[in-house]
Design an enzyme around this catalytic site. Sequence first.
Site, PDB file in Angstrom:
ATOM      1  N   CYS A  83      13.696  10.508   7.336  1.00 30.51           N
ATOM      2  CA  CYS A  83      13.500  10.436   8.498  1.00 30.51           C
ATOM      3  C   CYS A  83      14.756  10.633   9.470  1.00 30.51           C
ATOM      4  O   CYS A  83      14.520  10.123  10.359  1.00 30.51           O
ATOM      5  CB  CYS A  83      12.990   9.190   8.961  1.00 30.51           C
TER       6      CYS A  83
ATOM      7  N   LYS B  11       0.795  -1.042   0.116  1.00 31.54           N
ATOM      8  CA  LYS B  11      -0.086   0.196  -0.153  1.00 31.54           C
ATOM      9  C   LYS B  11       0.827   1.088  -0.033  1.00 31.54           C
ATOM     10  O   LYS B  11       1.392   1.793   1.066  1.00 31.54           O
ATOM     11  CB  LYS B  11      -0.886   0.383   1.433  1.00 31.54           C
TER      12      LYS B  11
ATOM     13  N   GLU C 240       9.823  15.837  15.634  1.00 29.13           N
ATOM     14  CA  GLU C 240       9.561  15.582  14.156  1.00 29.13           C
ATOM     15  C   GLU C 240       9.195  16.688  13.581  1.00 29.13           C
ATOM     16  O   GLU C 240       8.047  16.743  13.145  1.00 29.13           O
ATOM     17  CB  GLU C 240       9.834  14.205  13.820  1.00 29.13           C
TER      18      GLU C 240
ATOM     19  N   GLU D 207       9.560   1.001  10.678  1.00 28.36           N
ATOM     20  CA  GLU D 207      11.064   2.103  10.597  1.00 28.36           C
ATOM     21  C   GLU D 207      10.376   4.063  11.075  1.00 28.36           C
ATOM     22  O   GLU D 207       9.571   3.937   9.765  1.00 28.36           O
ATOM     23  CB  GLU D 207      11.698   2.513   9.469  1.00 28.36           C
TER      24      GLU D 207
HETATM   25  P1  ADP Z   1       3.071  10.523   7.037  1.00 26.16           P
HETATM   26  O1  ADP Z   1       2.253  11.293   8.028  1.00 26.16           O
HETATM   27  O2  ADP Z   1       4.285  11.107   6.949  1.00 26.16           O
HETATM   28  O3  ADP Z   1       2.149  10.631   5.981  1.00 26.16           O
HETATM   29  P2  ADP Z   1       2.395   8.412   7.636  1.00 26.16           P
HETATM   30  O4  ADP Z   1       2.765   7.217   9.307  1.00 26.16           O
HETATM   31  O5  ADP Z   1       0.832   8.744   7.825  1.00 26.16           O
HETATM   32  O6  ADP Z   1       3.280   9.427   7.491  1.00 26.16           O
HETATM   33  O7  ADP Z   1       2.141   7.366   6.834  1.00 26.16           O
HETATM   34  C1  ADP Z   1       2.660   6.638   6.012  1.00 26.16           C
HETATM   35  C2  ADP Z   1       1.593   5.214   5.434  1.00 26.16           C
HETATM   36  O8  ADP Z   1       1.166   4.534   6.738  1.00 26.16           O
HETATM   37  C3  ADP Z   1       1.327   5.835   4.913  1.00 26.16           C
HETATM   38  O9  ADP Z   1       0.497   4.811   3.384  1.00 26.16           O
HETATM   39  C4  ADP Z   1      -0.523   6.111   4.970  1.00 26.16           C
HETATM   40  O10 ADP Z   1      -1.552   5.996   4.050  1.00 26.16           O
HETATM   41  C5  ADP Z   1      -0.603   4.518   6.373  1.00 26.16           C
HETATM   42  N1  ADP Z   1      -1.517   5.368   7.405  1.00 26.16           N
HETATM   43  C6  ADP Z   1      -1.727   5.949   8.420  1.00 26.16           C
HETATM   44  N2  ADP Z   1      -2.773   5.685   8.515  1.00 26.16           N
HETATM   45  C7  ADP Z   1      -2.708   4.768   8.805  1.00 26.16           C
HETATM   46  C8  ADP Z   1      -3.150   3.807   9.759  1.00 26.16           C
HETATM   47  N3  ADP Z   1      -4.391   4.496  10.694  1.00 26.16           N
HETATM   48  N4  ADP Z   1      -2.815   2.402   9.340  1.00 26.16           N
HETATM   49  C9  ADP Z   1      -2.471   1.987   8.776  1.00 26.16           C
HETATM   50  N5  ADP Z   1      -1.980   2.082   7.628  1.00 26.16           N
HETATM   51  C10 ADP Z   1      -1.461   4.354   7.584  1.00 26.16           C
END
Ligand code: ADP
Length: 492
Positions: A298, A189, A395, A264
């Site tokens: 990161c 995904k 961050e 990570e």
């Molecule tokens: P950022 O804050 O840098 O956008 P995220 O951690 O929100 O990073 O996003 C990283 C990945 O995690 C993306 O593919 C996002 O769609 C996914 N993601 C965000 N929220 C969830 C969740 N509750 N469960 C699983 N995946 C998620």
Amino acid sequence: MATTLERSPADAFIASGAKKLLIGGQWVPAQSGKTFETINPANGEVIGHAAAGDAADVDAAVAAARKAFENPAWSGMNPHGRSRLLLKIAAAIEANAEELAQIESRDNGSPLSIARMMIAGVGETFVYYAGWATKIYGETNPSPGGILNYTLREPVGVCGQIVPWNGPLSSAAWKIAPALACGNTVILKPAEQTPLSSIRLGELMIEAGVPAGVINIVTGFGETAGAAIAAHSGIDKVGFTGSTEVGKKILIASAGNLKRVTLELGGKSPNIVFPDADLDAAAVSTAQGFWFLSGQICVAASRILVHRSVHDAFAAKLADQAKVINVGDPETATTMMGPLVSREQFDRVTSYFGVAQADGARLVTGGKALDRPGYYVEPTIFADARNDMRIAREEIFGPVTLLIPFDDEEEALAIANDTSFGLAAAVWTKDLGRAHRVARALKAGTVWINTYLYTDLISPFGGYKQSGIGRELGRSSIDAYTEIKSVYAKLD
Ligand code: ADP
Ligand code: MG
């Protein structure tokens, strides 16, 4: 010769209509029929649409991935064949590298020059793990007469892989390549900000001969598609790269069926600059460490601890470096830094400018958005900061760094390790003993001595503390993508 604008390799792919999900070797719309927009952060324009997959699509992907995992054509494949398949994927990536780099650059705003480097790394990741496919050994263990004991390394099963938008294909390759080398099947995904390059990679993987269901791609949002992957009882392992906040949610959701989890996550990586260091070299590297990919990495050099005797001189050198950073359109050859990835990220990063000054940090350079369309901000440096300020603890994920003065090694280490993160760190000194002493004392998964950002696929990558769980790359990914089975045979 050309008097009209030439179409770039990415145009045809991007213009070819709404992108679909890859499930069981077929390209299908989301069952809900929903799509979402993806935006070019360099100008805020919509560049395409992707299928908004959700729980129903994840169910279908899991069924396809399970079927492929259990098919002897995949699980029983000769390791040499698996190796060759990974090499074919690498060749397909290399043959289409320019297109992939352009897609990536338009979707996340990374300068094309950097996107090209990153796509080269994506190909290299498949080459590297192609080598591993034939070298995944178990052990024959010491055992008494009458018993033979050995271990087998077997694939974990169906792997959900959730990746972020800053290096979409790099993160995907770090996960897909070892997973396939070990004989797993994958549901990828990509982030909702950057769905396009993963879809093109999926097309190339199918063309390269990856069997149906071995790679599935579900584009969509984190709270729907991502959450469904984390919670799905048919998924054996989840590999995640992203924010610490979401990493914790994934860990909790994974507990339902005790998925194997690698995370990570974020960082607030200290660079410790001692007064005997080559300050010019340190300024060049730490500057690059905070503006590279607009600071959306990161391992960004987001906390620079500088000995008080050289603090002001170093701030001036770093500011000089910031002034030569060419900020501009990602596709212009001379551009070093592009926009932030999204409006949301832009709002978040710019909000810290006021926070830093209210907390009493001194603005050395930057601190503003650029007056142009797209989500651009200036490389920004704060000096005379303290480790208890919000900008030192959170961050930011933008081209923003801060300098914190220290008086001696002990204090420097105390400040460096006083953080909830532990992803990366660096020490700048000419004193060999101090360099290695400090490297040992730093609580971080990667430590650099007199350099920054250099990495190699052969070496493990990951974080201490809230920067993650487990390690990726090198042999560590083979550990992450295999189960170990101990076999005892009675010989008489
Ligand atoms: P950022 O804050 O840098 O956008 P995220 O951690 O929100 O990073 O996003 C990283 C990945 O995690 C993306 O593919 C996002 O769609 C996914 N993601 C965000 N929220 C969830 C969740 N509750 N469960 C699983 N995946 C998620
Ligand atoms: Mg986008």
